[in-house]
Design a protein around this motif. Structure first.
Motif, mmCIF file in Angstrom:
data_model
loop_
_atom_site.group_PDB
_atom_site.id
_atom_site.type_symbol
_atom_site.label_atom_id
_atom_site.label_comp_id
_atom_site.label_asym_id
_atom_site.label_seq_id
_atom_site.Cartn_x
_atom_site.Cartn_y
_atom_site.Cartn_z
ATOM 1 N N LEU A 127 86.294 54.192 33.889
ATOM 2 C CA LEU A 127 84.938 54.539 33.385
ATOM 3 C C LEU A 127 84.299 53.534 32.556
ATOM 4 O O LEU A 127 84.994 53.314 31.608
ATOM 5 C CB LEU A 127 85.016 55.875 32.600
ATOM 6 C CG LEU A 127 83.726 56.662 32.317
ATOM 7 C CD1 LEU A 127 82.832 56.969 33.632
ATOM 8 C CD2 LEU A 127 83.961 58.116 31.715
ATOM 9 N N VAL A 128 83.098 52.975 32.679
ATOM 10 C CA VAL A 128 82.717 52.102 32.142
ATOM 11 C C VAL A 128 81.329 52.579 31.311
ATOM 12 O O VAL A 128 80.489 53.170 32.229
ATOM 13 C CB VAL A 128 82.313 50.840 32.939
ATOM 14 C CG1 VAL A 128 81.684 49.723 31.955
ATOM 15 C CG2 VAL A 128 83.670 50.132 33.445
ATOM 16 N N ARG A 129 81.139 52.320 30.083
ATOM 17 C CA ARG A 129 79.881 52.394 29.631
ATOM 18 C C ARG A 129 79.036 51.371 29.232
ATOM 19 O O ARG A 129 79.695 50.154 28.938
ATOM 20 C CB ARG A 129 80.163 53.187 28.149
ATOM 21 C CG ARG A 129 80.996 54.542 28.372
ATOM 22 C CD ARG A 129 81.546 55.194 26.805
ATOM 23 N NE ARG A 129 82.333 56.292 26.775
ATOM 24 C CZ ARG A 129 81.771 57.448 27.101
ATOM 25 N NH1 ARG A 129 80.353 57.653 27.399
ATOM 26 N NH2 ARG A 129 82.717 58.250 27.292
ATOM 27 N N ALA A 130 77.902 51.547 29.490
ATOM 28 C CA ALA A 130 76.930 50.258 29.285
ATOM 29 C C ALA A 130 75.408 50.779 29.118
ATOM 30 O O ALA A 130 75.231 52.016 28.981
ATOM 31 C CB ALA A 130 76.960 49.392 30.681
ATOM 32 N N THR A 131 74.551 49.725 28.997
ATOM 33 C CA THR A 131 73.054 49.962 28.776
ATOM 34 C C THR A 131 72.349 49.286 29.982
ATOM 35 O O THR A 131 72.858 48.411 30.482
ATOM 36 C CB THR A 131 72.568 49.734 27.602
ATOM 37 O OG1 THR A 131 72.697 48.311 27.424
ATOM 38 C CG2 THR A 131 73.415 50.503 26.383
ATOM 39 N N THR A 132 71.369 50.003 30.178
ATOM 40 C CA THR A 132 70.566 49.462 31.298
ATOM 41 C C THR A 132 69.085 49.572 30.866
ATOM 42 O O THR A 132 68.583 50.355 30.160
ATOM 43 C CB THR A 132 70.703 49.986 32.656
ATOM 44 O OG1 THR A 132 70.237 49.337 33.690
ATOM 45 C CG2 THR A 132 69.678 51.411 32.620
ATOM 46 N N PRO A 133 68.109 48.564 31.307
ATOM 47 C CA PRO A 133 66.794 48.628 31.046
ATOM 48 C C PRO A 133 66.212 50.062 31.482
ATOM 49 O O PRO A 133 66.169 50.460 32.712
ATOM 50 C CB PRO A 133 66.215 47.483 31.531
ATOM 51 C CG PRO A 133 67.376 46.431 31.966
ATOM 52 C CD PRO A 133 68.395 47.409 32.029
ATOM 53 N N GLY A 134 65.482 50.724 30.424
ATOM 54 C CA GLY A 134 64.565 51.947 30.844
ATOM 55 C C GLY A 134 63.613 51.643 31.742
ATOM 56 O O GLY A 134 62.674 52.487 32.309
ATOM 57 N N ARG A 135 63.047 50.313 31.894
ATOM 58 C CA ARG A 135 61.786 49.974 32.573
ATOM 59 C C ARG A 135 62.306 49.218 33.734
ATOM 60 O O ARG A 135 62.721 47.915 33.519
ATOM 61 C CB ARG A 135 60.887 49.278 31.691
ATOM 62 C CG ARG A 135 60.349 50.055 30.376
ATOM 63 C CD ARG A 135 59.420 49.014 29.573
ATOM 64 N NE ARG A 135 58.877 49.814 28.416
ATOM 65 C CZ ARG A 135 58.288 49.374 27.545
ATOM 66 N NH1 ARG A 135 57.868 48.340 27.541
ATOM 67 N NH2 ARG A 135 57.820 49.912 26.379
ATOM 68 N N PRO A 136 62.274 49.657 35.065
ATOM 69 C CA PRO A 136 62.961 48.971 36.119
ATOM 70 C C PRO A 136 61.898 47.701 36.321
ATOM 71 O O PRO A 136 60.759 47.676 35.829
ATOM 72 C CB PRO A 136 62.670 49.887 37.321
ATOM 73 C CG PRO A 136 62.479 51.238 36.418
ATOM 74 C CD PRO A 136 61.928 50.981 35.196
ATOM 75 N N GLY A 137 62.489 46.758 37.142
ATOM 76 C CA GLY A 137 61.713 45.526 37.419
ATOM 77 C C GLY A 137 60.712 45.982 38.444
ATOM 78 O O GLY A 137 60.547 46.937 38.994
ATOM 79 N N ALA A 138 60.080 44.864 39.164
ATOM 80 C CA ALA A 138 58.937 44.969 40.185
ATOM 81 C C ALA A 138 60.064 45.289 41.363
ATOM 82 O O ALA A 138 60.664 44.814 41.665
ATOM 83 C CB ALA A 138 58.264 43.691 40.245
ATOM 84 N N GLY A 139 59.168 46.643 41.883
ATOM 85 C CA GLY A 139 59.678 47.116 43.160
ATOM 86 C C GLY A 139 60.793 47.664 42.968
ATOM 87 O O GLY A 139 61.327 48.588 43.901
ATOM 88 N N GLU A 140 61.227 47.987 41.825
ATOM 89 C CA GLU A 140 62.699 48.718 41.549
ATOM 90 C C GLU A 140 62.266 50.271 40.982
ATOM 91 O O GLU A 140 61.282 50.346 40.649
ATOM 92 C CB GLU A 140 63.558 48.276 40.668
ATOM 93 C CG GLU A 140 64.144 46.960 40.904
ATOM 94 C CD GLU A 140 64.804 46.296 39.841
ATOM 95 O OE1 GLU A 140 65.604 45.300 40.197
ATOM 96 O OE2 GLU A 140 64.927 46.693 38.730
ATOM 97 N N VAL A 141 63.386 51.210 41.338
ATOM 98 C CA VAL A 141 63.073 52.567 40.799
ATOM 99 C C VAL A 141 64.532 53.037 40.072
ATOM 100 O O VAL A 141 65.570 52.713 40.669
ATOM 101 C CB VAL A 141 62.908 53.611 42.039
ATOM 102 C CG1 VAL A 141 62.656 55.008 41.327
ATOM 103 C CG2 VAL A 141 61.612 52.889 42.795
ATOM 104 N N LEU A 142 64.404 53.431 38.900
ATOM 105 C CA LEU A 142 65.295 53.903 38.241
ATOM 106 C C LEU A 142 65.984 55.492 38.433
ATOM 107 O O LEU A 142 64.757 56.351 38.155
ATOM 108 C CB LEU A 142 65.484 53.772 36.754
ATOM 109 C CG LEU A 142 66.375 54.138 35.994
ATOM 110 C CD1 LEU A 142 67.801 53.567 35.990
ATOM 111 C CD2 LEU A 142 66.475 54.036 34.421
#
Length: 356
Positions: free
Chosen positions: A23-38
């Motif tokens: 199990l890995v904990r990380a962070t990710t941008p809360g604002r997706p890039g162009a054409g992406e969906v979180l």
């Protein structure tokens, strides 16, 4: 990018055959890039392909984030993100499923209507881990949907446990049924009464076919009747002649059964053979004189995912689809979920990534 533009995420890293998940904990941008969906993953299921990967039967890159059957809720949408397959706008709060593949849309295969075999294909749950962008599989709290991913809105009233398998099992069956053509009044053989086979029985029966289901398990044969099979039988019994055969078990002997049962003008669709298995001889004269067709289905088109969700929404109360998914494992118990999937009579085990 300010710190508040990042969100905390977790994912289960698979390091190889015989090794436990980490199990890995990380962070990710809360604002997706162009054409992406979180998307936040609300429920994922352990698919048979995941079991093949973990056991070493199916080659897969390591490390990676497995899982490709899931349902989730849109958290954020990047600029130029597409709408859902049916035109529904992608907005935060929308419950969705998404395709197992992301396609470029511009290569020769995409242009000729085979985006599921794109020359630049990305496949959720099958990509090598990139720690800079690790959210590419279902065994995680979130997934970043790439451009070229087909997204379908999940209707209200369709349970997560029923919707989750649409991303692989149900959409694959929808593609297989589409490959057969009209089924009303036709005799259809389905070999294998697991998740895909039971779904195929229901789809074919609802389309007006007389369905025979073949499986070695008495319990699964009973389930096939609950999903609409008019006749069930053991694998040792030769089936009657049929107009169409759907092979969903991946077993070499089942492929032989499907081919042997085809009547003149019949079509066999092979969708279960996704791991190495024995070869099956085919007599060209038998095909030519009998006007028979044998075709394969792997992955699926966006329309198949839409058809899968539409079918489940319309018929999940008529057949016990909810009973096919059991368990409620948190992400840190993914090893237990995989072990349960190996042993359970239920075709799928559920993982709830955001439950601690």
């Amino acid at each position: 990018m300010p710190l508040e533009d990042f969100i905390d995420v977790r994912y289960a890293r698979w390091d190889g055959v015989g090794l436990p998940f980490s199990l890995v904990r990380a962070t990710t941008p809360g604002r997706p890039g162009a054409g992406e969906v979180l998307v936040r993953i609300d429920l994922a299921t352990v698919c048979g392909s995941d079991l093949h990967t973990v056991s070493g039967r199916r080659p897969s890159p390591t490390p990676s984030v497995l899982g490709h059957e899931q349902v989730g809720t849109v958290v954020a949408v990047g600029s130029d993100a597409p709408a859902c397959v049916d035109g529904t706008p992608l907005v935060p709060g929308l419950r969705v499923v998404w395709s197992v593949t992301a396609s470029c849309g511009s290569c020769d295969r995409c242009r000729r209507g085979a985006p599921q075999k794109c020359r630049h294909l990305r496949k959720y749950g099958h990509e090598p881990l990139d720690e800079r962008a690790p959210l590419t599989g279902g065994f995680a709290t979130h997934c970043v949907l790439l451009p070229g991913t087909a997204v379908v809105a999940v209707p209200d009233g369709l349970p997560d446990a029923v919707a989750g398998p649409a991303s692989c099992a149900t959409a694959t069956v929808a593609a297989a049924v589409q490959a057969v053509g009209p089924l009303d009044g036709r005799r259809v053989l389905v070999t294998g009464a697991g998740m895909l086979g039971l779904t195929a029985v229901a789809m074919a029966a609802r389309a007006g076919a007389h369905v025979t289901a073949v499986d070695p398990s008495p319990a699964r044969r009973t389930q096939a009747e609950q999903f609409g099979a008019a006749h069930v039988q053991d694998v040792h019994e030769p089936p009657d002649t049929v107009d169409a055969a759907l092979e969903l078990s991946g077993r070499t002997e089942a492929v032989r059964t499907c081919l042997a049962a085809l009547d003149t003008g019949g079509t066999a669709v092979l969708a279960g053979s996704v791991s190495p298995a024995g070869s099956v001889p085919i007599d060209p004269e038998w095909m030519v004189r009998g006007l028979r067709t044998v075709t394969g289905v792997h992955n699926y088109r966006p329309a198949d995912l839409q058809a899968a969700v539409t079918f489940l929404s319309g018929h999940h109360r008529s057949h016990p689809f909810a009973d096919l998914v059991t368990g409620a494992y948190p992400l840190d118990a993914i090893d237990a979920a995989v072990e349960a999937a190996r042993r359970s009579a239920a075709p799928r085990q559920a993982v709830l990534p955001t439950v601690r």
